[in-house]
Write an enzyme that holds these catalytic residues in place. Structure first.
Site, mmCIF file in Angstrom:
data_model
loop_
_atom_site.group_PDB
_atom_site.id
_atom_site.type_symbol
_atom_site.label_atom_id
_atom_site.label_comp_id
_atom_site.label_asym_id
_atom_site.label_seq_id
_atom_site.Cartn_x
_atom_site.Cartn_y
_atom_site.Cartn_z
ATOM 1 N N LYS A 65 21.306 -5.219 -4.648
ATOM 2 C CA LYS A 65 20.040 -5.559 -5.355
ATOM 3 C C LYS A 65 20.348 -5.372 -6.923
ATOM 4 C CE LYS A 65 15.985 -3.561 -5.687
ATOM 5 N NZ LYS A 65 14.607 -3.032 -5.272
ATOM 6 N N ARG A 108 8.810 -3.499 0.445
ATOM 7 C CA ARG A 108 9.417 -2.305 1.119
ATOM 8 C C ARG A 108 8.871 -0.987 0.535
ATOM 9 N NH1 ARG A 108 11.966 0.457 -3.401
ATOM 10 N NH2 ARG A 108 14.128 -0.226 -3.894
ATOM 11 N N GLN A 136 2.212 -2.743 -7.674
ATOM 12 C CA GLN A 136 2.500 -1.975 -6.489
ATOM 13 C C GLN A 136 1.605 -1.335 -5.473
ATOM 14 O OE1 GLN A 136 4.643 -0.598 -3.843
ATOM 15 N NE2 GLN A 136 5.579 -1.561 -5.349
ATOM 16 N N ASP A 157 -7.757 3.660 -12.632
ATOM 17 C CA ASP A 157 -6.633 3.121 -13.368
ATOM 18 C C ASP A 157 -7.176 3.404 -14.787
ATOM 19 O OD1 ASP A 157 -4.203 1.202 -12.944
ATOM 20 O OD2 ASP A 157 -4.966 1.074 -14.966
ATOM 21 N N VAL A 158 -6.391 3.746 -15.817
ATOM 22 C CA VAL A 158 -6.604 3.809 -17.151
ATOM 23 C C VAL A 158 -7.124 2.504 -17.634
ATOM 24 C CG1 VAL A 158 -4.963 5.594 -17.701
ATOM 25 C CG2 VAL A 158 -4.257 3.274 -18.019
ATOM 26 N N GLY A 216 5.482 6.432 -8.766
ATOM 27 C CA GLY A 216 5.748 5.947 -10.152
ATOM 28 C C GLY A 216 6.963 6.307 -10.647
ATOM 29 N N ALA A 217 7.532 7.770 -10.389
ATOM 30 C CA ALA A 217 8.577 8.268 -11.171
ATOM 31 C C ALA A 217 9.947 7.594 -10.606
ATOM 32 C CB ALA A 217 8.623 9.685 -10.877
ATOM 33 N N LYS A 222 10.348 10.852 -15.780
ATOM 34 C CA LYS A 222 9.012 10.328 -15.370
ATOM 35 C C LYS A 222 8.367 11.316 -14.477
ATOM 36 C CE LYS A 222 9.251 5.167 -15.887
ATOM 37 N NZ LYS A 222 9.317 3.984 -14.926
ATOM 38 N N SER A 289 9.189 9.197 -3.547
ATOM 39 C CA SER A 289 9.816 7.843 -3.271
ATOM 40 C C SER A 289 10.614 7.203 -4.652
ATOM 41 C CB SER A 289 8.550 6.796 -3.009
ATOM 42 O OG SER A 289 9.272 5.586 -2.992
#
Length: 321
Positions: A65, A108, A136, A157-158, A216-217, A222, A289
């Site tokens: 990918k 996924r 996501q 969410d911001v 997110g990281a 991150k 993840s």
């Protein structure tokens, strides 16, 4: 021999979340048993984003990918993440398919959290919190609802508009109570999907028994969780090397706050039955993840097999023999 080309819409029509979860769980099991090949991601870093090459092989399926991450893309009318996948025949190397992998990536990733939550969250989990309500978050919700009976969804969410859009989306899929709310972390399963480089979830917000999917990281620097949360939790990674490099644990590891031997297990080890998941109703569990190439290739295999069976996609002759 011909190569099948599959667009985003083709992939979207061919792939279901149930199929994705099944393929991803199997991929993690094989990974836990050491039956996959997955070299580390290769990064090309630019001023405004990066490109990543992600090759893998498992159970007769091979491919790569090629995916980007450009946070400022929405300002240009483009998605933050776009991906293309080449699926090869491992016996000959012939490219069986060239397909959009943006939808595969979203599905996924959600499926990975669903599998992790199946093994790490409390079985009676009913309240699900989402920090970050971008694209996501949608597939995270779709995957989690396949595994749990959701009674309440909390979203934050911001960008208030993002939270409201996510809430409306969820309401189309479930009869559960859904609302944008500030105490989103007061839940059974918390999923974070932000691009943050500083903690957005504080230690005191996480109660006993919570499971956290930290999504997110995905690059060095991150992080979404207060490091103190990591120190009091059972941490499970998708892949230790990737997680230390760019997952939720990468900052704490680089600072020396967290040691590699404090990581409980990989998700594959737990799925394969080599290590245990949750053992205490009060323990805090975290799934770090980073996204594995084996997930992409496993799901691409499902898409390809269905495309062949249903006669979908554009067939082209790439080579003259």
């Amino acid at each position: 021999m011909e190569t099948i080309v599959l667009t985003y819409e083709d992939v979207k029509k061919l792939l279901t979340m149930k199929e994705t979860i099944k393929a991803v769980e199997r991929a993690f099991e094989l990974h836990g048993r050491g039956l996959t090949q997955m070299p580390p991601k290769v990064y090309l870093n630019f001023e405004k984003g990066d490109l990543r090459a992600m090759p893998a092989y498992l159970e007769g399926k091979a491919g790569i990918k090629w995916v980007n991450s450009h946070p400022e893309n929405p300002k240009k009318g483009l998605p933050t993440v776009m991906a293309v996948l080449i699926l090869n025949d491992p016996e000959t190397g012939f490219p069986l398919a060239i397909m959009d992998a943006t939808h595969i990536t979203n599905f996924r990733t959600g499926a990975g959290s669903a599998v992790a939550s199946k093994y790490l969250a409390r079985k009676d989990s009913k309240v699900f919190g989402f920090v970050g309500c971008g694209r996501q978050a949608y597939t995270q919700f779709l995957a989690l609802k396949e595994v749990f009976d959701i009674e309440l969804v909390k979203a934050n969410d911001v960008n208030e508009k993002n939270a409201k859009r996510f809430v409306e989306f969820c309401r189309n899929w479930t009869d559960a109570e859904i609302r944008p709310i500030e105490d989103v972390c007061d839940c059974d399963v918390l999923t974070t999907t932000t691009p943050s480089r500083k903690p957005v979830v504080k230690e005191e917000w996480i109660r006993e028994g919570t499971h956290v999917n930290a999504i997110g990281a995905d690059a060095p620097g991150k992080q979404e969780l207060d490091e103190k949360i990591l120190l009091k939790a059972k941490i499970v990674v998708d892949d230790l090397e990737q997680a230390m490099h760019g997952g939720e644990i990468n900052v704490a590891i680089s600072k020396g706050i967290l040691k590699p031997d404090q990581i409980h297990a990989s998700l594959g080890e737990i799925v394969a039955g080599l290590k245990v998941g949750r053992t205490d109703e009060k323990e805090i569990t975290i799934f770090d993840s980073t996204g594995l190439a084996i997930q992409d290739i496993a799901v691409a295999g499902v898409v390809y097999e269905k495309a062949v069976k249903e006669g979908k996609g554009l067939k082209i002759k790439l080579f003259e023999f």
